[in-house]
Motif scaffolding. Sequence first.
Motif, PDB file in Angstrom:
ATOM      1  N   GLY A  31       0.809  -1.226   0.000  1.00 54.24           N
ATOM      2  CA  GLY A  31       0.000   0.000   0.000  1.00 54.24           C
ATOM      3  C   GLY A  31       0.837   1.268   0.000  1.00 54.24           C
ATOM      4  N   MET A  32       1.770   1.387   0.944  1.00 50.89           N
ATOM      5  CA  MET A  32       2.536   2.635   1.030  1.00 50.89           C
ATOM      6  C   MET A  32       3.592   2.726  -0.064  1.00 50.89           C
ATOM      7  SD  MET A  32       1.082   4.519   3.090  1.00 50.89           S
ATOM      8  CE  MET A  32       2.206   5.903   3.001  1.00 50.89           C
ATOM      9  N   ASP A  54      10.703  -6.153  -3.852  1.00 53.93           N
ATOM     10  CA  ASP A  54       9.791  -6.701  -2.849  1.00 53.93           C
ATOM     11  C   ASP A  54      10.173  -8.160  -2.648  1.00 53.93           C
ATOM     12  OD1 ASP A  54       6.666  -5.670  -1.874  1.00 53.93           O
ATOM     13  OD2 ASP A  54       7.205  -7.786  -1.566  1.00 53.93           O
ATOM     14  N   CYS A  72       9.603   0.979   2.385  1.00 51.22           N
ATOM     15  CA  CYS A  72       8.163   0.833   2.677  1.00 51.22           C
ATOM     16  C   CYS A  72       7.845  -0.609   3.059  1.00 51.22           C
ATOM     17  CB  CYS A  72       7.333   1.216   1.458  1.00 51.22           C
ATOM     18  SG  CYS A  72       7.566   2.892   0.935  1.00 51.22           S
ATOM     19  N   ASP A  78       7.440  -2.669   9.444  1.00 54.68           N
ATOM     20  CA  ASP A  78       8.253  -1.976  10.459  1.00 54.68           C
ATOM     21  C   ASP A  78       9.434  -2.825  10.919  1.00 54.68           C
ATOM     22  OD1 ASP A  78       5.916  -0.551  10.221  1.00 54.68           O
ATOM     23  OD2 ASP A  78       5.341  -0.692  12.337  1.00 54.68           O
ATOM     24  N   HIS A 100      12.638  -2.258   8.887  1.00 52.45           N
ATOM     25  CA  HIS A 100      13.070  -0.894   8.503  1.00 52.45           C
ATOM     26  C   HIS A 100      14.566  -0.708   8.741  1.00 52.45           C
ATOM     27  CE1 HIS A 100       8.916   1.330   8.714  1.00 52.45           C
ATOM     28  NE2 HIS A 100       8.959   0.391   7.790  1.00 52.45           N
ATOM     29  N   TYR A 102      16.943  -2.653   6.063  1.00 53.23           N
ATOM     30  CA  TYR A 102      17.057  -2.091   4.715  1.00 53.23           C
ATOM     31  C   TYR A 102      17.622  -0.677   4.727  1.00 53.23           C
ATOM     32  CZ  TYR A 102      14.544  -6.157   3.046  1.00 53.23           C
ATOM     33  OH  TYR A 102      14.191  -7.443   2.741  1.00 53.23           O
ATOM     34  N   GLU A 141       9.829   4.811   5.932  1.00 53.99           N
ATOM     35  CA  GLU A 141       8.471   5.003   6.460  1.00 53.99           C
ATOM     36  C   GLU A 141       8.486   5.024   7.998  1.00 53.99           C
ATOM     37  OE1 GLU A 141       5.481   5.750   6.335  1.00 53.99           O
ATOM     38  OE2 GLU A 141       5.270   6.116   4.211  1.00 53.99           O
ATOM     39  N   LYS A 142       7.463   5.638   8.586  1.00 56.00           N
ATOM     40  CA  LYS A 142       7.308   5.581  10.027  1.00 56.00           C
ATOM     41  C   LYS A 142       6.796   4.210  10.421  1.00 56.00           C
ATOM     42  CE  LYS A 142       3.629   4.723  10.902  1.00 56.00           C
ATOM     43  NZ  LYS A 142       2.723   3.596  10.517  1.00 56.00           N
ATOM     44  N   TRP A 179       2.231  -8.977   9.028  1.00 54.42           N
ATOM     45  CA  TRP A 179       3.262  -8.381   9.872  1.00 54.42           C
ATOM     46  C   TRP A 179       2.714  -7.523  11.007  1.00 54.42           C
ATOM     47  CZ3 TRP A 179       3.538  -3.047   9.716  1.00 54.42           C
ATOM     48  CH2 TRP A 179       2.902  -2.419   8.634  1.00 54.42           C
ATOM     49  N   ARG A 187       4.661  -6.230  16.895  1.00 54.34           N
ATOM     50  CA  ARG A 187       4.558  -4.836  16.478  1.00 54.34           C
ATOM     51  C   ARG A 187       3.558  -4.200  17.421  1.00 54.34           C
ATOM     52  NH1 ARG A 187       0.954  -1.009  13.109  1.00 54.34           N
ATOM     53  NH2 ARG A 187       2.427   0.008  11.717  1.00 54.34           N
ATOM     54  N   HIS A 217      -1.981  11.248   3.684  1.00 53.88           N
ATOM     55  CA  HIS A 217      -0.810  10.471   3.266  1.00 53.88           C
ATOM     56  C   HIS A 217      -0.033  11.287   2.239  1.00 53.88           C
ATOM     57  CE1 HIS A 217      -3.135   6.799   4.724  1.00 53.88           C
ATOM     58  NE2 HIS A 217      -2.060   6.870   5.458  1.00 53.88           N
TER      59      HIS A 217
END
Length: 345
Positions: free
Chosen positions: A14-15, A36, A73, A76, A79, A82, A96-97, A169, A177, A293
């Motif tokens: 999505g993001m 991906d 993206c 989490d 993150h 990468y 991304e946050k 995830w 998470r 967004h």
Amino acid sequence: MGNKLRFAVAGVGGMGRAHIEGIRKNDLAELAAVFDINEEFAKQCAADCGLGKFYTGFDAMLTEEDIDIVIVCTPDQVHREYTVRALRAGKHVLCEKPMAQTVEDCREMIKAADETGKKLMIGQVCRKAPGFLKAKELADSGMIGDLFFVESEYAHDYSRIPGKGGWQWRTDPVLLRHPVIGGGCHAIDLLRWIAGNPSEVFAYANHKMLTSWPVDDCTVAVMKFPRDVIGKVMCSVGCKRTYTMRTCLYGSKGTIICDNTSPEITVMREILDSDGNYLTTDTKMIPVDINNHNVASEIEELIDCVINDRPVPTDGREGASTVAVGAAIVESAATGNPVGIDYTF
Ligand SMILES: NC(=O)c1ccc[n+]([C@@H]2O[C@H](COP(=O)([O-])OP(=O)(O)OC[C@H]3O[C@@H](n4cnc5c(N)ncnc54)[C@H](O)[C@@H]3O)[C@@H](O)[C@H]2O)c1
């Protein structure tokens, strides 16, 4: 074409797709590669974007392609991995946050950015939402006087947004998470941006809505900000309502009520006569765009930071500060004690 900054997107769910749209809208940017772990997703995305090639190996992409900036993206949990690999390969990174799930991971990311001199931006996108930008501008202008209480909520029904990547995830029972760090980071970051770094938090949490999920689904935290401002963050990922980040800023002369999904913000102000006597309380609705967004604006800012070699406003230390507050909230809810926050990164 030659003068454009070349972007790679890691994680095209999505993001990732939203960031690709942001790249497309920017005249100074071009999409160079997509990666991906899910081959089908990578392949489809490359085809949709007119790229002749896709990657399921991150390092292969970094080696084979001419890339200036990597947008991370992925979930989490990966993150840090990468981001550090991209920075160490000499690329700028927009991650991304939340920056990461732990402060320790954030430290490693900051170290990689410091040692390589590459830009690291954390996608704290609420700072680009038109309603929040307007609310901060008005609060900073003194329109509502001296702030004394700020509150923000992250109310988002996660039972309706399972991950699209096969790996669920958001609910992984091993690589936990926590919703406060993963989603509540938006509300935490917004209040930090407006009121500064809280010194201490105290929180309660419960687990009544998403009972099959591995962590608490509702948390309320109160906190102490600089200049004697107090604040509250609520994070619920099982609430039965549409997504909102309702936010209220209370000042000595007025109040601002805003969120990320409404076409206006509300400003209430006391009106006094020339002798200081109370006349009325004025309420104004100020129209704003809805763009919660607004990654296009993040991409624009990062490009400007790279081209003009200026510091990134939401850099690693900013992202880490938000993670540190989230971690303190989780710890407080678990222990029943107030928790102080250390911002030395
Ligand atoms: N800024 C915001 O408002 C906002 C909104 C939603 C999500 N996010 C963040 O964006 C990130 C992605 O969220 P999403 O909603 O796009 O998730 P998603 O599940 O839609 O997409 C994640 C993608 O990552 C891929 N992936 C999974 N594991 C991977 C790995 N180890 N290596 C490479 N790729 C992997 C998946 O195949 C999938 O395509 C998360 O960090 C999330 O917290 C931010």
